[in-house]
Design an enzyme around this catalytic site. Structure first.
Site, short mmCIF file in Angstrom:
data_model
loop_
_atom_site.label_atom_id
_atom_site.label_comp_id
_atom_site.label_asym_id
_atom_site.label_seq_id
_atom_site.Cartn_x
_atom_site.Cartn_y
_atom_site.Cartn_z
N GLY A 160 10.59 -2.28 8.39
CA GLY A 160 9.68 -1.21 8.78
C GLY A 160 9.69 -0.82 10.54
O GLY A 160 9.70 -1.91 11.26
N ARG A 163 16.31 -1.54 5.35
CA ARG A 163 16.07 -2.68 4.68
C ARG A 163 17.55 -3.10 3.83
O ARG A 163 17.68 -2.41 3.02
CB ARG A 163 14.94 -2.63 3.91
CG ARG A 163 13.73 -2.31 4.61
CD ARG A 163 12.53 -2.30 3.50
NE ARG A 163 11.27 -1.77 3.83
CZ ARG A 163 10.38 -2.25 4.80
NH1 ARG A 163 10.47 -3.58 5.36
NH2 ARG A 163 9.03 -1.53 5.10
N GLY A 169 10.41 -7.82 11.23
CA GLY A 169 9.39 -8.71 10.88
C GLY A 169 9.90 -9.73 10.15
O GLY A 169 11.24 -10.27 10.58
N ASP A 170 9.05 -10.28 9.07
CA ASP A 170 9.71 -11.49 8.49
C ASP A 170 10.75 -11.56 7.72
O ASP A 170 11.79 -12.50 7.82
CB ASP A 170 8.42 -12.20 7.70
CG ASP A 170 8.01 -11.26 6.55
OD1 ASP A 170 8.34 -10.24 6.66
OD2 ASP A 170 7.00 -11.88 6.00
N THR A 195 6.36 -5.29 14.08
CA THR A 195 5.91 -4.71 13.01
C THR A 195 4.30 -4.44 13.32
O THR A 195 3.66 -5.16 13.71
CB THR A 195 5.72 -5.80 11.79
OG1 THR A 195 4.92 -5.33 10.52
CG2 THR A 195 5.48 -7.29 12.30
N ASP A 225 2.01 -4.76 11.27
CA ASP A 225 0.87 -5.51 10.56
C ASP A 225 0.35 -6.59 11.32
O ASP A 225 -0.36 -7.40 10.57
CB ASP A 225 1.66 -6.15 9.08
CG ASP A 225 2.16 -4.80 8.24
OD1 ASP A 225 1.56 -3.80 8.17
OD2 ASP A 225 2.88 -5.07 7.36
N ASP A 229 1.45 -9.94 11.35
CA ASP A 229 1.55 -10.68 10.38
C ASP A 229 2.77 -11.92 10.55
O ASP A 229 3.01 -12.59 9.77
CB ASP A 229 1.62 -10.22 8.74
CG ASP A 229 2.81 -9.55 8.66
OD1 ASP A 229 3.57 -9.06 9.64
OD2 ASP A 229 3.34 -9.22 7.51
N MET A 289 -2.53 0.38 5.97
CA MET A 289 -1.46 -0.39 5.83
C MET A 289 -1.87 -1.82 5.86
O MET A 289 -2.72 -2.26 6.58
CB MET A 289 -0.06 -0.20 6.65
CG MET A 289 0.39 1.14 5.98
SD MET A 289 2.12 1.49 7.00
CE MET A 289 2.80 2.46 5.95
N ARG A 317 -0.15 -4.56 3.15
CA ARG A 317 -0.05 -5.15 1.85
C ARG A 317 -0.32 -6.74 1.51
O ARG A 317 -0.85 -7.09 0.36
CB ARG A 317 1.84 -5.29 1.34
CG ARG A 317 2.24 -3.91 1.02
CD ARG A 317 3.54 -4.15 0.52
NE ARG A 317 4.37 -4.35 1.96
CZ ARG A 317 5.57 -4.20 1.99
NH1 ARG A 317 6.26 -3.43 1.29
NH2 ARG A 317 6.14 -4.57 3.19
N ARG A 358 -14.70 10.88 -1.28
CA ARG A 358 -13.47 11.51 -1.09
C ARG A 358 -12.63 10.18 -0.49
O ARG A 358 -12.80 9.00 -0.12
CB ARG A 358 -13.52 12.53 0.36
CG ARG A 358 -14.15 13.61 -0.14
CD ARG A 358 -13.60 14.48 -1.17
NE ARG A 358 -13.97 15.60 -1.46
CZ ARG A 358 -14.84 16.05 -2.23
NH1 ARG A 358 -15.16 15.06 -3.30
NH2 ARG A 358 -15.29 17.15 -2.61
N HIS A 391 2.35 6.57 6.24
CA HIS A 391 3.14 6.13 7.47
C HIS A 391 3.04 6.62 8.77
O HIS A 391 3.60 6.36 9.61
CB HIS A 391 4.55 6.54 6.79
CG HIS A 391 5.08 5.88 5.93
ND1 HIS A 391 4.44 5.51 4.43
CD2 HIS A 391 5.93 4.67 5.95
CE1 HIS A 391 5.28 4.95 3.79
NE2 HIS A 391 6.18 4.19 4.56
O1 F6P Z 1 5.47 -4.01 7.07
C1 F6P Z 1 5.33 -2.79 7.71
C2 F6P Z 1 4.70 -1.67 6.53
O2 F6P Z 1 4.39 -0.78 7.32
C3 F6P Z 1 3.41 -2.27 5.73
O3 F6P Z 1 2.23 -2.21 6.28
C4 F6P Z 1 3.51 -1.61 4.48
O4 F6P Z 1 3.02 -2.10 3.50
C5 F6P Z 1 5.11 -1.29 4.41
O5 F6P Z 1 5.81 -1.43 5.80
C6 F6P Z 1 5.49 0.15 3.77
O6 F6P Z 1 6.88 0.13 3.73
P1 F6P Z 1 7.89 1.37 3.29
O7 F6P Z 1 8.23 2.04 4.67
O8 F6P Z 1 9.22 0.80 3.09
O9 F6P Z 1 7.17 2.17 2.49
#
Ligand code: F6P
Length: 328
Positions: free
Chosen positions: A15, A76, A106-107, A130, A132, A134, A174, A176, A252, A258
């Protein structure tokens, strides 16, 4: 004896995150500073397998420090998960004489880099990019600070309409597997409740909190929900649940999605990216390999890639308490 490095490849993978361009710029210019050639690899490990390379000079990275996304594009790669794919990538690198790689991501990116290093004894250094936050071994990943500011800005706008209509909003952000964005942006935006993957707040407590806030005279509320929150209901299910149980609320939903990954990087992310790029290239030139560059207590540090991948980041529990107190 460490190999002498004359040509470094740089790629972005997984990402995208704001600050990746600033990191590319830093890698390219640090290479130029040390008279090392720099090659941009397009589309992450996909481009590595296909030999999608371009020479990058110090001037190739003019006017990108402030831009979001990644000029090298990202992907990816499924093929790079296979031994054959990595073998193909190795042959491509050898064919143009690239001696070492800086991988920004990222990882997943680091796992690929680690395998590659182990199989071909190929020098690799990672830069954590990233939104996140994380990744173990760094207090901050590239893009996280910018994403927080983007989320807070979006929630401020949602608050305007929420308060005008006396509504409750569930805002999905965001994350996950981790709740760093939700927790920090939630506190920064003054959310009523924050639902994250690390803690199970429970639906009863959520209803209780919303009831209390209504009784205390609040007319609108914002609940921030991380994508992977532990309650296990998505924002639309949460909306239905609250409406069924609390008819006093008009609810709501807003899924930020994104947009959190885009935009011009914050000053913090630009400075961090510049520092990380310098450290990554100089670590390679010092013979270091299989490490990730991180920032720990405001110092640039190296963490072995396997630790960066396996280690877990912790949420800041103090923020949960601060958030609770702020909902008084
Ligand atoms: O890892 C970064 C991230 O933005 C996450 O927070 C999110 O869940 C994921 O990528 C979304 O991935 P994609 O762009 O493949 O939908």
């Amino acid at each position: 004896m460490a190999k002498i490095i004359k040509k470094i490849g740089v790629l972005t993978s997984g990402g995208d995150a704001p600050g990746m361009n600033a990191a590319i710029r830093s890698v390219v210019r640090t290479c130029a500073f040390h008279n090392v050639e720099c090659i941009g690899v397009y589309r992450g490990y996909e481009g590595l397998i296909e030999g999608d390379f371009k020479i990058l000079s110090a001037r190739s990275v003019n006017n990108i420090i402030h831009t979001g996304g990644t000029i090298l594009k990202s992907a990816r790669s499924e093929a790079f998960r296979t031994k054959e794919g990595r073998q193909e990538a190795y042959l491509q690198l050898k064919s143009v004489g690239i001696d070492a790689l800086v991988v920004i991501g990222g990882d997943g990116t680091f796992t690929g880099g680690m395998f590659f290093n182990e199989e071909f004894n190929f020098p690799v250094i990672g830069i954590p990019g990233t939104i996140d936050n994380d990744i173990f071994g760094t207090n901050f990943t590239l893009g996280y600070d910018t994403a927080l500011n983007t989320v807070v800005d979006a929630i401020d706008k949602i608050r305007d309409t929420a308060s005008s209509h006396k509504r409750l909003f569930f805002v999905e952000v965001m994350g996950r597997d981790v709740g760093h964005i939700a927790l920090n942006a939630g506190v920064g935006a003054g959310a009523e409740e924050i639902l994250i993957p690390e803690e199970d707040l429970g639906l009863d407590r959520l209803l209780e909190s919303l009831r209390r806030s209504k009784q205390s005279g609040k007319s609108s509320s914002i609940v921030v929900v991380a994508e992977g929150d532990k309650i296990g209901k998505n924002v639309f299910e949460l909306k239905d649940y609250v409406e069924e149980n609390m008819s006093e609320y008009e609810v709501r939903v807003s899924v930020l999605g994104h947009m959190q990954r885009g935009g011009s990087p914050s000053c913090f992310d630009r400075v961090l990216a510049s520092r990380m790029g310098v450290k990554a290239v100089e670590a390679l030139l010092d013979g270091k390999t299989n490490y990730m560059v991180g920032i720990l207590d405001n110092k640039m540090e190296l963490t072995p890639l396997d630790q960066a991948v396996k280690g877990k980041t912790e949420i800041n529990k103090e923020l949960l308490r601060v958030s609770d107190i702020m909902t008084t």
